[in-house]
Design a protein around this motif. Structure first.
Motif, PDB file in Angstrom:
ATOM      1  N   ARG A   1       0.841  -1.205   0.000  1.00 16.70           N
ATOM      2  CA  ARG A   1       0.000   0.000   0.000  1.00 16.70           C
ATOM      3  C   ARG A   1       0.881   1.263   0.000  1.00 16.70           C
ATOM      4  NH1 ARG A   1      -4.594  -0.850   4.194  1.00 16.70           N
ATOM      5  NH2 ARG A   1      -4.897  -2.700   2.919  1.00 16.70           N
ATOM      6  N   ALA A   2       1.931   1.242   0.820  1.00 19.27           N
ATOM      7  CA  ALA A   2       2.820   2.426   0.893  1.00 19.27           C
ATOM      8  C   ALA A   2       3.477   2.687  -0.461  1.00 19.27           C
ATOM      9  CB  ALA A   2       3.875   2.210   1.972  1.00 19.27           C
ATOM     10  N   ILE A   3       3.872   1.615  -1.151  1.00 26.34           N
ATOM     11  CA  ILE A   3       4.520   1.792  -2.467  1.00 26.34           C
ATOM     12  C   ILE A   3       3.506   2.330  -3.483  1.00 26.34           C
ATOM     13  CG2 ILE A   3       5.591   0.552  -4.403  1.00 26.34           C
ATOM     14  CD1 ILE A   3       7.024  -1.218  -2.331  1.00 26.34           C
ATOM     15  N   ALA A   4       2.275   1.783  -3.448  1.00 26.35           N
ATOM     16  CA  ALA A   4       1.246   2.235  -4.401  1.00 26.35           C
ATOM     17  C   ALA A   4       0.930   3.716  -4.183  1.00 26.35           C
ATOM     18  CB  ALA A   4      -0.009   1.381  -4.249  1.00 26.35           C
ATOM     19  N   ARG A   5       0.782   4.125  -2.922  1.00 25.71           N
ATOM     20  CA  ARG A   5       0.448   5.546  -2.630  1.00 25.71           C
ATOM     21  C   ARG A   5       1.603   6.461  -3.043  1.00 25.71           C
ATOM     22  NH1 ARG A   5      -4.411   4.533  -2.335  1.00 25.71           N
ATOM     23  NH2 ARG A   5      -5.351   3.690  -0.459  1.00 25.71           N
ATOM     24  N   TRP A   6       2.804   6.005  -2.757  1.00 31.24           N
ATOM     25  CA  TRP A   6       3.984   6.805  -3.139  1.00 31.24           C
ATOM     26  C   TRP A   6       4.011   6.992  -4.656  1.00 31.24           C
ATOM     27  CZ3 TRP A   6       7.962   5.182  -6.364  1.00 31.24           C
ATOM     28  CH2 TRP A   6       9.037   6.057  -6.478  1.00 31.24           C
ATOM     29  N   PHE A   7       3.708   5.912  -5.390  1.00 27.63           N
ATOM     30  CA  PHE A   7       3.740   6.000  -6.858  1.00 27.63           C
ATOM     31  C   PHE A   7       2.674   6.973  -7.358  1.00 27.63           C
ATOM     32  CE2 PHE A   7       2.549   4.420 -11.134  1.00 27.63           C
ATOM     33  CZ  PHE A   7       3.770   4.645 -11.769  1.00 27.63           C
ATOM     34  N   GLU A   8       1.486   6.899  -6.760  1.00 30.49           N
ATOM     35  CA  GLU A   8       0.417   7.818  -7.201  1.00 30.49           C
ATOM     36  C   GLU A   8       0.881   9.274  -7.109  1.00 30.49           C
ATOM     37  OE1 GLU A   8      -2.924   6.739  -4.786  1.00 30.49           O
ATOM     38  OE2 GLU A   8      -3.230   4.884  -5.936  1.00 30.49           O
ATOM     39  N   ALA A   9       1.690   9.573  -6.094  1.00 33.69           N
ATOM     40  CA  ALA A   9       2.124  10.962  -5.890  1.00 33.69           C
ATOM     41  C   ALA A   9       3.417  11.300  -6.637  1.00 33.69           C
ATOM     42  CB  ALA A   9       2.324  11.222  -4.392  1.00 33.69           C
ATOM     43  N   ASN A  10       4.207  10.272  -7.008  1.00 35.50           N
ATOM     44  CA  ASN A  10       5.558  10.553  -7.516  1.00 35.50           C
ATOM     45  C   ASN A  10       5.873   9.989  -8.892  1.00 35.50           C
ATOM     46  OD1 ASN A  10       7.095  11.850  -5.118  1.00 35.50           O
ATOM     47  ND2 ASN A  10       5.929  10.160  -4.221  1.00 35.50           N
ATOM     48  N   ALA A  11       4.891   9.398  -9.559  1.00 31.41           N
ATOM     49  CA  ALA A  11       5.183   8.748 -10.842  1.00 31.41           C
ATOM     50  C   ALA A  11       5.742   9.745 -11.854  1.00 31.41           C
ATOM     51  CB  ALA A  11       3.910   8.128 -11.405  1.00 31.41           C
ATOM     52  N   ARG A  12       6.771   9.328 -12.592  1.00 33.66           N
ATOM     53  CA  ARG A  12       7.247  10.164 -13.691  1.00 33.66           C
ATOM     54  C   ARG A  12       6.188  10.200 -14.785  1.00 33.66           C
ATOM     55  NH1 ARG A  12      12.664   7.057 -15.010  1.00 33.66           N
ATOM     56  NH2 ARG A  12      11.393   5.413 -14.108  1.00 33.66           N
ATOM     57  N   ASP A  13       6.182  11.311 -15.509  1.00 29.91           N
ATOM     58  CA  ASP A  13       5.230  11.435 -16.605  1.00 29.91           C
ATOM     59  C   ASP A  13       5.851  10.762 -17.832  1.00 29.91           C
ATOM     60  OD1 ASP A  13       3.225  12.203 -18.220  1.00 29.91           O
ATOM     61  OD2 ASP A  13       3.838  14.306 -18.379  1.00 29.91           O
ATOM     62  N   LEU A  14       5.436   9.537 -18.129  1.00 33.49           N
ATOM     63  CA  LEU A  14       6.016   8.795 -19.258  1.00 33.49           C
ATOM     64  C   LEU A  14       4.918   8.525 -20.282  1.00 33.49           C
ATOM     65  CD1 LEU A  14       8.263   6.352 -17.171  1.00 33.49           C
ATOM     66  CD2 LEU A  14       8.993   8.338 -18.510  1.00 33.49           C
ATOM     67  N   PRO A  15       5.268   8.520 -21.575  1.00 37.59           N
ATOM     68  CA  PRO A  15       4.225   8.537 -22.613  1.00 37.59           C
ATOM     69  C   PRO A  15       3.319   7.307 -22.635  1.00 37.59           C
ATOM     70  CG  PRO A  15       6.423   8.348 -23.600  1.00 37.59           C
ATOM     71  CD  PRO A  15       6.631   8.639 -22.150  1.00 37.59           C
ATOM     72  N   TRP A  16       3.757   6.166 -22.059  1.00 36.83           N
ATOM     73  CA  TRP A  16       2.892   4.987 -22.058  1.00 36.83           C
ATOM     74  C   TRP A  16       2.012   4.922 -20.805  1.00 36.83           C
ATOM     75  CZ3 TRP A  16       8.187   5.001 -22.108  1.00 36.83           C
ATOM     76  CH2 TRP A  16       8.840   4.676 -20.914  1.00 36.83           C
ATOM     77  N   ARG A  17       2.193   5.880 -19.891  1.00 36.47           N
ATOM     78  CA  ARG A  17       1.397   5.882 -18.654  1.00 36.47           C
ATOM     79  C   ARG A  17       0.085   6.627 -18.896  1.00 36.47           C
ATOM     80  NH1 ARG A  17       6.245   6.428 -14.124  1.00 36.47           N
ATOM     81  NH2 ARG A  17       6.858   4.256 -14.364  1.00 36.47           N
ATOM     82  N   LEU A  18      -0.788   6.007 -19.680  1.00 34.53           N
ATOM     83  CA  LEU A  18      -2.057   6.633 -20.045  1.00 34.53           C
ATOM     84  C   LEU A  18      -3.133   6.202 -19.064  1.00 34.53           C
ATOM     85  CD1 LEU A  18      -1.841   5.668 -23.824  1.00 34.53           C
ATOM     86  CD2 LEU A  18      -1.240   7.876 -22.811  1.00 34.53           C
ATOM     87  N   THR A  19      -4.160   7.033 -18.924  1.00 34.41           N
ATOM     88  CA  THR A  19      -5.317   6.639 -18.117  1.00 34.41           C
ATOM     89  C   THR A  19      -6.533   6.624 -19.016  1.00 34.41           C
ATOM     90  OG1 THR A  19      -4.313   7.954 -16.391  1.00 34.41           O
ATOM     91  CG2 THR A  19      -6.524   7.106 -15.943  1.00 34.41           C
ATOM     92  N   PRO A  20      -7.281   5.533 -19.175  1.00 36.45           N
ATOM     93  CA  PRO A  20      -6.891   4.208 -18.697  1.00 36.45           C
ATOM     94  C   PRO A  20      -5.761   3.640 -19.564  1.00 36.45           C
ATOM     95  CG  PRO A  20      -8.864   4.029 -20.043  1.00 36.45           C
ATOM     96  CD  PRO A  20      -8.512   5.505 -19.970  1.00 36.45           C
TER      97      PRO A  20
END
Ligand code: ADE
Length: 388
Positions: free
Chosen positions: A17-36
């Motif tokens: 959970r701590a890793i998932a929350r950290w990622f939500e706040a700190n993910a790099r903006d990369l072109p394949w990281r689309l939502t959805p």
């Protein structure tokens, strides 16, 4: 695995959970990281990321996504088109695998990327890591992934002073990764990508940023002041020597003679000037090379070669390049037979040329050396036996 530590369910839930929350706040903006997430773009990005730095894939991903937005679009193209676009990304077998993967999705799954890790794993170019990444990130399935970055995070969390390639360590890491993926529950997609991001950005091989780490309070290596000793360095594989003698022949119009390499093996299917190879570091003489290539008397060669070194995953390559002028252009092409052909410098960008082949041409005064990822340090090398 008897002497390697097990996880605890409650701790695993807190870590994931701590890793998932950290990622939500700190993910790099990369072109394949689309939502959805688009599953096909996820497959394509993960295959591109095998063995290549994130920054380099980020630069090139957009052109691939535009040209091949679906498996069907890629399956309709030829493998040569994909290879030509792959130029400069290194590890060209992945381009063939990606094309074969698109064809398999079209033929076996009606053009729709399957959502089960087992089916993903059966696709060309998709090893266990890539199947786990796509299943968890694109489809939210509780599937694990382990690469060099994730192994390092796990070894440090548990304070295990071992090398990632020591016997039993990989099996242990996959087991722990499976526990953590399950413990992450609905957050599996962000946990999965988060753990790889944590390894790349925070839990780095040298000087990890423990003060910014979301799981430092669970980390044995941090508590024991052992992050600089965990993991232990890998035992380096010795690269076998390979000597290549390349003859770069131009005709009167400045066109260069190129031919494809055999489809499998080193630089499979890439284009190159006529070359002779030997499993040794010692040079191959010009006379022997001309003889072996069947072009003796058909070209005028420079006396002295230009020499450069090139390292691939398994080979330490010494290349000697002779620039030559064609005396009888047609006879040379016929002597080389097969698919050998004359190419103008302008048309080189449409061919699949690797970094080593570009450097051969550059050494003979043709074209630019271009990017050279095969020689650069990689951020997170992933070698899945099936992928490479
Ligand atoms: N390395 C491998 N897969 C990756 C991803 N999805 N994001 C960032 N780095 C990666």
């Amino acid at each position: 695995m008897a002497d390697l530590p097990k996880g605890e369910r409650a701790a695993d839930r807190a870590i994931a959970r701590a890793i998932a929350r950290w990622f939500e706040a700190n993910a790099r903006d990369l072109p394949w990281r689309l939502t959805p997430r688009d599953p096909w773009l996820s497959v394509m990005s993960e295959i591109m990321l095998q063995q290549t730095q994130v920054a380099r894939v980020a630069e090139r991903f957009g052109e691939f996504a535009d040209r091949f937005p679906t498996p069907t679009a890629m399956a309709r193209a030829s493998v040569g088109d994909v290879l030509a676009m792959w130029s400069g990304l290194g590890y060209y077998r992945r381009a063939r695998m990606l094309h074969a993967c698109a064809c398999a999705i079209v033929e076996q799954h009606d053009g729709v990327v399957p959502d089960e890790a087992r089916e993903l794993h059966s696709l060309p170019g998709v090893g266990r890591y890539t199947a786990g990444a796509v299943a968890s990130i694109a489809f939210g399935k509780p599937k694990p992934l382990v690469d060099g970055n994730v192994s390092r995070v796990l070894l440090r969390l548990h304070g295990v002073e071992r090398a990632a390639d020591e016997s039993g360590v990989q099996a242990w890491a996959w087991e722990r990764a499976t526990d953590l993926a399950r413990a992450s529950g609905k957050l599996v997609a962000t946990y999965s990508e988060g753990v790889m991001e944590l390894g790349a950005m925070v839990c780095t091989p040298r000087a990890p940023l423990c003060a910014s780490c979301p799981v430092s309070k669970h980390c044995r290596a941090h508590q024991l002041g052992m992050t600089d000793r965990i993991p232990k360095p890998k035992t380096r594989a010795i690269r076998k020597p390979l000597a290549i003698s390349a003859i770069v022949v131009t005709d009167r119009r400045g066109r260069v003679l190129l031919e494809p390499r055999p489809a499998s093996g080193l630089w499979g299917g890439l284009w190159q000037p006529p070359c002779v190879e030997r499993d040794a570091a010692s040079p191959i003489s010009l006379a022997k090379s001309l003889d072996a290539l069947g072009v003796d008397g058909l070209i005028e060669t420079q006396e002295k070669p230009t020499r450069f070194e090139f390292a691939t995953t398994h080979r330490a390559v010494t290349v000697r390049v002779w620039a030559a002028k064609a005396v009888h252009a047609d006879r040379i092409r016929r002597a080389r037979g097969g698919s050998a052909a004359w190419y103008s410098v302008d048309s080189l960008s449409d061919l699949g040329l690797g970094s080593a082949q570009r450097r051969m041409l550059f050494a003979a005064g043709i074209a630019s050396p271009g990017p050279n990822p095969g020689q650069s340090r990689r951020q997170s090398p992933k070698v899945e036996p099936k992928d490479l």
